[in-house]
Design an enzyme around this catalytic site. Structure first.
Site: not given
Ligand code: NAD
Ligand code: 022
Ligand code: ZN
Length: 375
Positions: A40-42, A62-63, A92, A95, A98, A106, A110, A169, A370
């Site tokens: 994954c991206h992270t 993480h996935e 948990c 906390c 939760c 949770c 952390r 994830c 993926r």
């Molecule tokens: P990805 O790179 O596969 O997809 C991103 C898409 O966005 C691509 O298709 C790209 O062409 C498009 N894009 C880029 N710039 C753009 C723009 N200006 N306008 C429109 N489209 C545009 O990434 P992904 O795996 O789908 O992940 C997306 C995001 O989600 C990442 O930042 C990732 O870290 C995040 N994420 C967050 C969480 C969370 O819990 N919040 C969990 C997992 C992933």
């Molecule tokens: C997963 N992510 C992006 C792609 N795949 C992702 C990254 C960060 C978070 C969630 C998903 C995230 C959002 C908010 C937080 N995190 C903070 C949570 C908190 O403070 O309780 C986050 C998480 C884990 C970790 C760091 C940041 C870590 O274990 N290092 C959920």
């Molecule tokens: Zn992820």
């Protein structure tokens, strides 16, 4: 014991496959044989060195999905042989967070999780006398890993590991953002910015929730077919329209007697802060909700005019799709097994652990939705 793992030895270097020492589970912990893990991206963000909280050497990933092979003292919720998905957001159930029922974040473990350590402040991984850090409490780029009991979800043992690992994830994040964070209702209109793995999972969540109009926005035209496959009804490439994408989307979503446009729900799945602003401003005045899913780089900021919020738009963020892992992840596995959601077509590449760096290259090149490592 020994385990085979892909070790992130230093920022910016490829992962190195090696034998690593792994200590068995202590009280409240479980030993998992990881059967499959997504990339994954992270993981890439941390490996690149751009993550200010990145710690090395570490075992990323993480996935995952796997099987419990041993449990430490006091573990009651899972047993040897159970199939589980590791949770980077634990649950948990004790906390304040939760118990609040208002968040999935949770706080039980952390602090240590962020330091790459188990809850007792130590690591289970080492090579000789050199400590190797855990990552997001999961470290699924190792064939065996140790996790706290509160950070595993027990799932249907009939489900295949090489697809349900994605529920650890991407799937839960996208589908969960629709159901838990936005709480999308039937007949809603929605815009999804970014049709990577996360955006596609938002789209299939929207379809399942009964949304009427599901507009996908991406700069890459190849994503049109991908979106349509999961329920997207309209596609917009911002590069191929006249003028700004926001008024274009507002016009496209005009409904009702007053002909005010804007979507009921918008989702940022890009991590680009400019796109986050577009997503907010493309939501409907008075009630539009814009959900930030994309994770932006360190130090980035978002902005808009306060008027956008004063007129009733809501900016929300979501981590792990707002999912309570031990409760919600098994349900999502069941949705998959019942055919309510698709995962198989999104797993575009399967790799051996030795090929894991190729998975990072494919992600970079935008060639994969993926990639999954199968142990
Ligand atoms: P990805 O790179 O596969 O997809 C991103 C898409 O966005 C691509 O298709 C790209 O062409 C498009 N894009 C880029 N710039 C753009 C723009 N200006 N306008 C429109 N489209 C545009 O990434 P992904 O795996 O789908 O992940 C997306 C995001 O989600 C990442 O930042 C990732 O870290 C995040 N994420 C967050 C969480 C969370 O819990 N919040 C969990 C997992 C992933
Ligand atoms: C997963 N992510 C992006 C792609 N795949 C992702 C990254 C960060 C978070 C969630 C998903 C995230 C959002 C908010 C937080 N995190 C903070 C949570 C908190 O403070 O309780 C986050 C998480 C884990 C970790 C760091 C940041 C870590 O274990 N290092 C959920
Ligand atoms: Zn992820």
């Amino acid at each position: 014991m020994k385990t085979r793992a892909a070790v992130a030895v230093a920022a910016g270097k490829p992962l190195e496959i090696m034998e690593v020492d792994l200590e068995g589970p202590k009280a409240g912990e479980v030993l998992i044989e990881v059967k499959a893990t997504g990339i994954c991206h992270t993981d890439e963000f941390t490996l690149s060195g751009a993550d200010p909280e990145g710690i090395f050497p570490a075992i990323l990933g993480h996935e995952g999905a796997g099987i419990v092979v041993d449990v430490g003292p006091g573990v009651t919720s899972v047993k040897k042989g159970d199939h589980v998905i590791p949770l980077y957001t634990p649950e948990c159930r004790q906390c304040p967070s939760c118990l609040s029922r208002k968040t999935n974040l949770c706080t039980a473990i952390r602090a240590t999780q962020g330091q790459g350590l188990m809850p007792d402040g130590t690591s289970r991984f080492s090579i000789g006398k050199d400590k190797i850090f855990h990552y997001m409490g999961c470290s699924t780029f190792s064939n065996f890993t140790v996790l706290p009991e509160i950070a595993v979800a027990k799932v249907n043992p009939d489900a295949p590991f090489d697809t349900i690992c994605y529920i650890g994830c991407g799937v839960t994040t996208g589908v969960g953002a629709v159901f838990n964070t936005a709480k999308v209702e039937q007949g809603a209109t929605a815009v999804v910015f970014g049709l990577g793995g996360i955006g596609l999972n938002v789209i299939q969540g929207l379809k399942l929730a009964g949304a009427d109009m599901i507009i996908g926005v991406d700069l890459n035209n190849d994503k049109k077919q991908w979106g349509e496959r999961f329920g997207m009804t309209h596609f917009v490439n911002p590069k191929e329209i006249d003028g700004d994408v926001v008024p274009y989307l507002v016009n496209l979503t005009k409904r009702g007697a007053d002909q005010i446009g804007g979507a009921d729900y918008t989702f940022d799945c890009t991590g680009n802060t400019k796109v986050m602003r577009q997503a907010l401003e493309a939501s409907h005045r008075g009630w539009g909700q814009s959900i930030v899913i994309g994770v932006a780089g360190a130090g980035q900021e978002i902005s808009t005019r306060p008027f956008q919020l004063v007129t009733g738009r809501v900016w929300k963020g979501t981590a792990f799709g707002g999912a309570r892992g031990r409760t919600d992840v098994p349900r999502i596995v069941d949705w998959y097994m019942d055919g309510k959601i698709q995962i198989d077509p999104m797993i575009t590449h399967r790799l051996k652990l030795e090929e894991i760096n190729k998975g990072f290259d494919l992600m970079h090149a935008g060639e994969s939705i993926r990639s999954v490592v199968v142990y």
